[in-house]
Design a protein around this motif. Structure first.
Motif, PDB file in Angstrom:
ATOM      1  N   HIS A   1       0.800  -1.301  -0.018  1.00  0.00           N
ATOM      2  CA  HIS A   1      -0.084   0.030  -0.124  1.00  0.00           C
ATOM      3  C   HIS A   1       0.703   1.305   0.018  1.00  0.00           C
TER       4      HIS A   1
ATOM      5  N   LEU B   1      -7.891  -0.313  -0.670  1.00  0.00           N
ATOM      6  CA  LEU B   1      -8.050  -0.567   0.912  1.00  0.00           C
ATOM      7  C   LEU B   1      -9.287  -0.406   1.462  1.00  0.00           C
ATOM      8  N   ALA B   2     -10.033   0.648   0.844  1.00  0.00           N
ATOM      9  CA  ALA B   2     -11.382   1.101   1.421  1.00  0.00           C
ATOM     10  C   ALA B   2     -12.280   0.086   0.670  1.00  0.00           C
TER      11      ALA B   2
ATOM     12  N   LEU C   1     -11.466  -3.237   0.327  1.00  0.00           N
ATOM     13  CA  LEU C   1     -11.323  -4.405   1.206  1.00  0.00           C
ATOM     14  C   LEU C   1     -12.038  -4.254   2.223  1.00  0.00           C
ATOM     15  N   GLU C   2     -11.856  -3.212   3.162  1.00  0.00           N
ATOM     16  CA  GLU C   2     -12.627  -2.864   4.645  1.00  0.00           C
ATOM     17  C   GLU C   2     -14.237  -2.707   4.370  1.00  0.00           C
ATOM     18  N   GLU C   3     -14.717  -2.245   3.261  1.00  0.00           N
ATOM     19  CA  GLU C   3     -16.136  -2.143   3.030  1.00  0.00           C
ATOM     20  C   GLU C   3     -16.681  -3.594   2.717  1.00  0.00           C
TER      21      GLU C   3
ATOM     22  N   HIS D   1     -13.089  -7.144   5.020  1.00  0.00           N
ATOM     23  CA  HIS D   1     -11.667  -7.561   5.145  1.00  0.00           C
ATOM     24  C   HIS D   1     -10.873  -6.562   5.861  1.00  0.00           C
ATOM     25  N   THR D   2      -9.790  -7.168   6.529  1.00  0.00           N
ATOM     26  CA  THR D   2      -8.961  -6.379   7.161  1.00  0.00           C
ATOM     27  C   THR D   2      -7.305  -6.515   6.919  1.00  0.00           C
TER      28      THR D   2
END
Length: 113
Positions: free
Chosen positions: A5, A16-17, A19-21, A24-25
């Protein structure tokens, strides 16, 4: 799950956004702050199943300067990526021994299905 990243890159932030949405972390690897070694780049290329040139941000001015008029072999490209991490394409997701460059973003979601 690990995400190579660059927080200054819009595509990397978008990945990243997304994946988080999706719940996933990922572990964040800020590869500009903690560069990959040549061995790690070779391993990543194996996970991507791509040649070194496919990992290069070829539109970067630095790449044009370094490669102008030259034919570069795999080892030379890997060496250049290790000493100039900003030349590495982004974002890259590593998951379960495989990796994908998130351009387009769908590629990283295909990896985690």
């Amino acid at each position: 799950m690990k995400l190579l990243h660059n927080p200054r890159c819009s595509k990397s932030r978008e990945a990243l956004a997304a994946l988080e949405e999706a719940g996933h972390t990922p572990e964040i690897w800020r590869y500009l702050d903690e560069p990959l070694s040549e061995a790690q780049i070779r391993e990543l290329l194996g996970q991507l199943n791509l040649p070194a040139l496919a990992l290069v941000r070829s539109k970067e001015e630095l790449w044009r300067e370094l490669s102008a008029g030259k034919t570069l072999d795999e080892e030379t490209i890997i060496h250049l990526l290790a000493i100039h991490p900003k030349l590495i394409e982004r974002p890259i997701l590593i998951h379960n021994g495989k990796a994908a460059i998130g351009r387009p973003l769908d590629k990283i979601f295909q990896l985690i299905k």
